[in-house]
Design a protein around this motif. Sequence first.
Motif, PDB file in Angstrom:
ATOM      1  N   PRO A 157       0.808  -1.219   0.000  1.00  0.00           N
ATOM      2  CA  PRO A 157       0.000   0.000   0.000  1.00  0.00           C
ATOM      3  C   PRO A 157       0.842   1.270   0.000  1.00  0.00           C
ATOM      4  O   PRO A 157       1.899   1.324   0.629  1.00  0.00           O
ATOM      5  N   GLY A 165      11.592  17.138  12.709  1.00  0.00           N
ATOM      6  CA  GLY A 165      10.389  17.310  13.539  1.00  0.00           C
ATOM      7  C   GLY A 165      10.025  16.063  14.308  1.00  0.00           C
ATOM      8  O   GLY A 165       9.144  16.100  15.170  1.00  0.00           O
ATOM      9  N   THR A 178      -0.814  10.371   6.291  1.00  0.00           N
ATOM     10  CA  THR A 178      -2.107   9.872   6.775  1.00  0.00           C
ATOM     11  C   THR A 178      -1.948   9.149   8.115  1.00  0.00           C
ATOM     12  O   THR A 178      -0.867   8.638   8.438  1.00  0.00           O
ATOM     13  N   LEU A 193       7.226   6.194   2.735  1.00  0.00           N
ATOM     14  CA  LEU A 193       7.553   5.136   1.767  1.00  0.00           C
ATOM     15  C   LEU A 193       8.388   5.662   0.595  1.00  0.00           C
ATOM     16  O   LEU A 193       9.368   5.022   0.194  1.00  0.00           O
ATOM     17  N   ASP A 205       4.779  10.615  16.258  1.00  0.00           N
ATOM     18  CA  ASP A 205       3.983  11.254  17.312  1.00  0.00           C
ATOM     19  C   ASP A 205       2.692  10.506  17.646  1.00  0.00           C
ATOM     20  O   ASP A 205       2.380  10.298  18.830  1.00  0.00           O
TER      21      ASP A 205
HETATM   22  C1  LIG Z   1      10.184  15.793   6.326  1.00  0.00           C
HETATM   23  C2  LIG Z   1       9.323  14.841   7.124  1.00  0.00           C
HETATM   24  C3  LIG Z   1       9.104  15.122   8.467  1.00  0.00           C
HETATM   25  C4  LIG Z   1       8.304  14.255   9.229  1.00  0.00           C
HETATM   26  N1  LIG Z   1       8.124  14.563  10.539  1.00  0.00           N
HETATM   27  C5  LIG Z   1       7.341  13.740  11.302  1.00  0.00           C
HETATM   28  C6  LIG Z   1       7.101  14.049  12.676  1.00  0.00           C
HETATM   29  O1  LIG Z   1       7.542  15.061  13.217  1.00  0.00           O
HETATM   30  N2  LIG Z   1       6.316  13.176  13.370  1.00  0.00           N
HETATM   31  C7  LIG Z   1       5.764  12.047  12.800  1.00  0.00           C
HETATM   32  O2  LIG Z   1       5.069  11.309  13.488  1.00  0.00           O
HETATM   33  N3  LIG Z   1       5.971  11.759  11.504  1.00  0.00           N
HETATM   34  C8  LIG Z   1       6.744  12.564  10.751  1.00  0.00           C
HETATM   35  N4  LIG Z   1       6.936  12.270   9.422  1.00  0.00           N
HETATM   36  C9  LIG Z   1       6.319  11.043   8.849  1.00  0.00           C
HETATM   37  C10 LIG Z   1       4.893  11.330   8.402  1.00  0.00           C
HETATM   38  O3  LIG Z   1       4.067  11.450   9.528  1.00  0.00           O
HETATM   39  C11 LIG Z   1       4.299  10.249   7.481  1.00  0.00           C
HETATM   40  O4  LIG Z   1       3.081  10.763   7.083  1.00  0.00           O
HETATM   41  C12 LIG Z   1       3.983   8.883   8.066  1.00  0.00           C
HETATM   42  O5  LIG Z   1       5.087   8.297   8.700  1.00  0.00           O
HETATM   43  C13 LIG Z   1       3.583   7.898   6.979  1.00  0.00           C
HETATM   44  O6  LIG Z   1       2.313   8.189   6.491  1.00  0.00           O
HETATM   45  P1  LIG Z   1       2.017   8.197   4.937  1.00  0.00           P
HETATM   46  O7  LIG Z   1       0.555   8.323   4.809  1.00  0.00           O
HETATM   47  O8  LIG Z   1       2.851   9.187   4.255  1.00  0.00           O
HETATM   48  O9  LIG Z   1       2.430   6.677   4.551  1.00  0.00           O
HETATM   49  P2  LIG Z   1       3.322   6.118   3.365  1.00  0.00           P
HETATM   50  O10 LIG Z   1       4.653   6.789   3.357  1.00  0.00           O
HETATM   51  O11 LIG Z   1       2.557   6.107   2.092  1.00  0.00           O
HETATM   52  O12 LIG Z   1       3.468   4.600   3.871  1.00  0.00           O
HETATM   53  C14 LIG Z   1       4.259   4.280   4.993  1.00  0.00           C
HETATM   54  C15 LIG Z   1       4.231   2.767   5.211  1.00  0.00           C
HETATM   55  O13 LIG Z   1       2.942   2.350   5.656  1.00  0.00           O
HETATM   56  C16 LIG Z   1       2.322   1.469   4.713  1.00  0.00           C
HETATM   57  N5  LIG Z   1       0.929   1.884   4.691  1.00  0.00           N
HETATM   58  C17 LIG Z   1       0.430   3.099   4.360  1.00  0.00           C
HETATM   59  N6  LIG Z   1      -0.891   3.159   4.615  1.00  0.00           N
HETATM   60  C18 LIG Z   1      -1.225   1.942   5.119  1.00  0.00           C
HETATM   61  C19 LIG Z   1      -2.443   1.395   5.612  1.00  0.00           C
HETATM   62  N7  LIG Z   1      -3.597   2.088   5.661  1.00  0.00           N
HETATM   63  N8  LIG Z   1      -2.430   0.114   6.061  1.00  0.00           N
HETATM   64  C20 LIG Z   1      -1.284  -0.620   6.052  1.00  0.00           C
HETATM   65  N9  LIG Z   1      -0.100  -0.145   5.617  1.00  0.00           N
HETATM   66  C21 LIG Z   1      -0.082   1.126   5.158  1.00  0.00           C
HETATM   67  C22 LIG Z   1       3.088   1.622   3.416  1.00  0.00           C
HETATM   68  O14 LIG Z   1       3.072   0.439   2.641  1.00  0.00           O
HETATM   69  C23 LIG Z   1       4.483   1.937   3.951  1.00  0.00           C
HETATM   70  O15 LIG Z   1       5.133   0.742   4.339  1.00  0.00           O
HETATM   71  C24 LIG Z   1       7.726  13.104   8.634  1.00  0.00           C
HETATM   72  C25 LIG Z   1       7.936  12.837   7.261  1.00  0.00           C
HETATM   73  C26 LIG Z   1       8.732  13.692   6.518  1.00  0.00           C
HETATM   74  C27 LIG Z   1       8.925  13.408   5.066  1.00  0.00           C
END
Ligand SMILES: Cc1cc2nc3c(=O)[nH]c(=O)nc-3n(C[C@H](O)[C@H](O)[C@H](O)COP(=O)(O)OP(=O)(O)OC[C@H]3O[C@@H](n4cnc5c(N)ncnc54)[C@H](O)[C@@H]3O)c2cc1C
Length: 284
Positions: A27, A189, A108, A34, A121
């Motif tokens: 996903p 962050g 998300t 990812l 977080d």
């Molecule tokens: C510059 C930067 C700063 C950040 N700072 C923070 C911070 O301060 N605090 C914090 O908590 N996070 C932080 N993040 C991470 C951010 O919160 C991401 O949104 C989160 O880790 C992953 O969510 P995504 O929706 O982008 O998932 P994706 O990147 O699309 O997926 C992440 C993983 O989860 C899997 N996946 C996705 N959705 C599902 C689902 N519904 N069911 C099962 N598997 C799934 C994917 O296959 C993948 O393995 C940061 C990211 C970046 C790039």
Amino acid sequence: MIPQQFEYSAPKTLDEALGLLAEGAKPLAGGMSLIPMMKLRLASPEHLVDLGRIKDLNYIRDQGGELHIGATATHHDVESSPLVRGKCPLLAETAAHIGDVQVRNMGTIGGSVAHADPSADYPAALQALEAKFVLKGAKSERTVSAEDFFIDTFTTALEPGEIVREVIVPVDGDGTGTNYQKVLQPASGFAIVGIAVRTRKSAGKITLVRIGVTGLSNRAFRATASEKALEGKAGSAAEVQAAAALIAQGIEANSDLHASADYRRHLASVYAAKALTAALERIA
Ligand SMILES: Cc1cc2nc3c(=O)[nH]c(=O)nc-3n(C[C@H](O)[C@H](O)[C@H](O)COP(=O)(O)OP(=O)(O)OC[C@H]3O[C@@H](n4cnc5c(N)ncnc54)[C@H](O)[C@@H]3O)c2cc1C
């Protein structure tokens, strides 16, 4: 760097997505974790299934005394939702601490919990809230508690082919106070240490206290020794300090270039005291 080539599907229904995931696809949600991993070649999935077009996964509902949050609700959706702000302010407050505006607009809740970064977080708040996760596969659906879901660094109770379909958090009534405190790593962050507290009082005594901790160790966890130390107490400054001093009891603290294990433990107890004090003050 450029990721390895991969197939990309963007189904409009959950059944279609789950069918592809059952065949071994991975996903993709906000891509905030990812895609960087793919660019660094730390992940090389052959087939990505984008969950972003499935309308049935993006919602926030008040249902029977609980909030039900669909997997693709973004951090911004959670932070800005009047429903979450009004009925589960700890979750909205925590979402507001994640990364920056761009990350909060794309990332998300389902992606964050599935990724299980030990410095993320949400897991601290979801532990304090005793949240539940609905995990859905092509032929299965089960509900797992936050305590059982986060197993280790980047490791959860998800089985191959399953997705996090929904996150369920309680709606607490009057008499509850919550707070999230975080020491952030300034470049990303992410939490060096993050402490989420949810507490309730009755007749001047603490009747419930739940403390979720992130950043300190391999996974987000409940600080049960600190919780037990406060149950039944009035919550004086001395009692809060004594409970906060137990925050890392039995925990192997992480050590990296941002903070040594000793420093992390110190930060965790200082910020646990801050979060407990603020949560107790917020009890309405
Ligand atoms: C510059 C930067 C700063 C950040 N700072 C923070 C911070 O301060 N605090 C914090 O908590 N996070 C932080 N993040 C991470 C951010 O919160 C991401 O949104 C989160 O880790 C992953 O969510 P995504 O929706 O982008 O998932 P994706 O990147 O699309 O997926 C992440 C993983 O989860 C899997 N996946 C996705 N959705 C599902 C689902 N519904 N069911 C099962 N598997 C799934 C994917 O296959 C993948 O393995 C940061 C990211 C970046 C790039």
